[in-house]
Design an enzyme around this catalytic site. Structure first.
Site, PDB file in Angstrom:
ATOM      1  N   LYS A   9      12.637   0.326  -3.268  1.00 26.94           N
ATOM      2  CA  LYS A   9      13.040   1.593  -3.909  1.00 26.94           C
ATOM      3  C   LYS A   9      13.285   2.704  -2.895  1.00 26.94           C
ATOM      4  O   LYS A   9      14.289   3.388  -2.946  1.00 26.94           O
ATOM      5  CB  LYS A   9      11.931   2.127  -4.830  1.00 26.94           C
ATOM      6  CG  LYS A   9      11.622   1.336  -6.044  1.00 26.94           C
ATOM      7  CD  LYS A   9      10.596   2.069  -6.892  1.00 26.94           C
ATOM      8  CE  LYS A   9       9.285   2.374  -6.197  1.00 26.94           C
ATOM      9  NZ  LYS A   9       8.416   1.257  -5.902  1.00 26.94           N
ATOM     10  N   ARG A  84       6.136   6.784 -13.322  1.00 24.42           N
ATOM     11  CA  ARG A  84       5.290   5.630 -13.036  1.00 24.42           C
ATOM     12  C   ARG A  84       4.403   5.277 -14.224  1.00 24.42           C
ATOM     13  O   ARG A  84       3.652   4.307 -14.150  1.00 24.42           O
ATOM     14  CB  ARG A  84       4.405   5.965 -11.852  1.00 24.42           C
ATOM     15  CG  ARG A  84       4.608   5.078 -10.650  1.00 24.42           C
ATOM     16  CD  ARG A  84       3.612   5.509  -9.615  1.00 24.42           C
ATOM     17  NE  ARG A  84       3.555   4.610  -8.508  1.00 24.42           N
ATOM     18  CZ  ARG A  84       4.243   4.766  -7.382  1.00 24.42           C
ATOM     19  NH1 ARG A  84       5.069   5.765  -7.239  1.00 24.42           N
ATOM     20  NH2 ARG A  84       4.093   3.912  -6.396  1.00 24.42           N
ATOM     21  N   ARG A 120       5.351  -3.828   6.550  1.00 22.48           N
ATOM     22  CA  ARG A 120       6.062  -2.555   6.395  1.00 22.48           C
ATOM     23  C   ARG A 120       5.513  -1.470   7.315  1.00 22.48           C
ATOM     24  O   ARG A 120       4.324  -1.296   7.445  1.00 22.48           O
ATOM     25  CB  ARG A 120       5.931  -2.108   4.940  1.00 22.48           C
ATOM     26  CG  ARG A 120       6.445  -0.721   4.681  1.00 22.48           C
ATOM     27  CD  ARG A 120       6.821  -0.576   3.262  1.00 22.48           C
ATOM     28  NE  ARG A 120       5.736  -0.085   2.449  1.00 22.48           N
ATOM     29  CZ  ARG A 120       5.909   0.340   1.195  1.00 22.48           C
ATOM     30  NH1 ARG A 120       7.106   0.290   0.637  1.00 22.48           N
ATOM     31  NH2 ARG A 120       4.904   0.770   0.500  1.00 22.48           N
ATOM     32  N   ARG A 147       1.017   2.141   6.553  1.00 21.44           N
ATOM     33  CA  ARG A 147       0.332   2.962   5.551  1.00 21.44           C
ATOM     34  C   ARG A 147      -1.028   2.356   5.207  1.00 21.44           C
ATOM     35  O   ARG A 147      -1.134   1.134   5.083  1.00 21.44           O
ATOM     36  CB  ARG A 147       1.181   3.035   4.274  1.00 21.44           C
ATOM     37  CG  ARG A 147       2.242   4.080   4.331  1.00 21.44           C
ATOM     38  CD  ARG A 147       3.256   3.978   3.224  1.00 21.44           C
ATOM     39  NE  ARG A 147       2.722   3.752   1.878  1.00 21.44           N
ATOM     40  CZ  ARG A 147       3.477   3.732   0.786  1.00 21.44           C
ATOM     41  NH1 ARG A 147       4.782   3.931   0.874  1.00 21.44           N
ATOM     42  NH2 ARG A 147       2.943   3.525  -0.389  1.00 21.44           N
ATOM     43  N   ARG A 158      -2.478  -2.202  -5.949  1.00 21.50           N
ATOM     44  CA  ARG A 158      -1.256  -1.477  -6.333  1.00 21.50           C
ATOM     45  C   ARG A 158      -0.380  -2.339  -7.247  1.00 21.50           C
ATOM     46  O   ARG A 158       0.239  -1.831  -8.184  1.00 21.50           O
ATOM     47  CB  ARG A 158      -0.479  -1.036  -5.089  1.00 21.50           C
ATOM     48  CG  ARG A 158      -1.142   0.190  -4.458  1.00 21.50           C
ATOM     49  CD  ARG A 158      -0.645   0.431  -3.060  1.00 21.50           C
ATOM     50  NE  ARG A 158       0.768   0.653  -2.975  1.00 21.50           N
ATOM     51  CZ  ARG A 158       1.506   0.300  -1.920  1.00 21.50           C
ATOM     52  NH1 ARG A 158       0.963  -0.300  -0.888  1.00 21.50           N
ATOM     53  NH2 ARG A 158       2.788   0.554  -1.921  1.00 21.50           N
TER      54      ARG A 158
END
Ligand code: ADP
Length: 207
Positions: A9, A84, A120, A147, A158
């Site tokens: 996204k 969300r 990532r 992160r 998550r």
């Protein structure tokens, strides 16, 4: 722009916004900036974010409503990370009134999401999502970091939160004429083209 963590996204929202000259409004970026600046919002949000949970609906709706009211969002915008929850989606309908909304759902299998999240890195300065081959941030030269919420245990939380609280909004939107599901397993270029084609088909915008 909808999709589970790791679907792409953020990357796609950034590309689309640049190409079409509209702002990318990423609630994750807004919250991370608040954390870095240690504002009251950032201090309150940090623990929730680090645990992989969602920040409260009222706070998020307030942030997005204020952001959408700014001048630069008048001609259009890309939303990344919002809505969300179904409550946020309902609030967004209220904010938009009769303005058209195109909902793009980027989909991909869980093993691909997990693989992407495990490797990532993002820019600590501007929030850009880096490609694997980038050494420093290709946008601003900033340092690339992992992160906290991309660590293995938190990623699973998550994905669980996504399934429980965010996936229902796909059903909330699916029946609308401006809903498009996009295959997120393709290359970033191919996904970007599919998104442009989907949006052009709906709004008549130049792809
Ligand atoms: P992802 O990579 O999972 O799409 P984001 O960068 O969009 O992550 O968001 C990071 C974190 O910020 C989320 O896990 C959540 O804690 C918080 N957050 C971002 N957007 C929202 C939102 N709309 N509602 C609630 N919490 C949010």
């Amino acid at each position: 722009m909808l999709g589970p963590p790791g679907a792409g996204k953020g990357t796609q929202a950034e590309r689309f916004a640049l190409k079409h000259g509209v702002p990318k409004i990423s609630t994750g970026d807004i919250l991370r900036e608040a954390v870095t600046a240690a504002t009251p919002l950032g201090v309150a949000a940090k623990q929730v974010m680090d645990a992989g949970r969602l920040v409260g609906d009222d706070i998020m709706i307030g942030i997005v409503s204020e952001r959408l009211s700014r001048e630069d969002a008048r001609a259009g915008f890309v939303l990344d990370g919002f809505p969300r929850t179904v409550r946020q989606a309902e609030a967004l309908d209220g904010m938009l009134g009769s303005q058209p909304l195109v909902v793009v759902d980027i989909v991909g299998p869980e093993e691909l999401l997990l693989r992407r999240l495990a490797s990532r890195r993002m820019c600590a300065t501007c929030g850009h999502s880096a490609l694997p081959e980038e050494q420093g941030c290709s946008k601003c030269g900033g340092e690339l970091v992992v992160r906290i919420d991309d660590s293995a245990g938190i990623v699973l939380e998550r994905l669980r939160v996504y399934t429980e609280q965010t996936a229902p909004i796909v059903e909330f939107y699916r029946g609308r004429p401006n809903f498009r599901a996009i295959d997120g397993t393709a290359t970033p270029e191919a996904v970007a083209e599919a998104i442009c084609a989907a949006v052009a088909g709906v709004t008549g915008a130049q792809a």
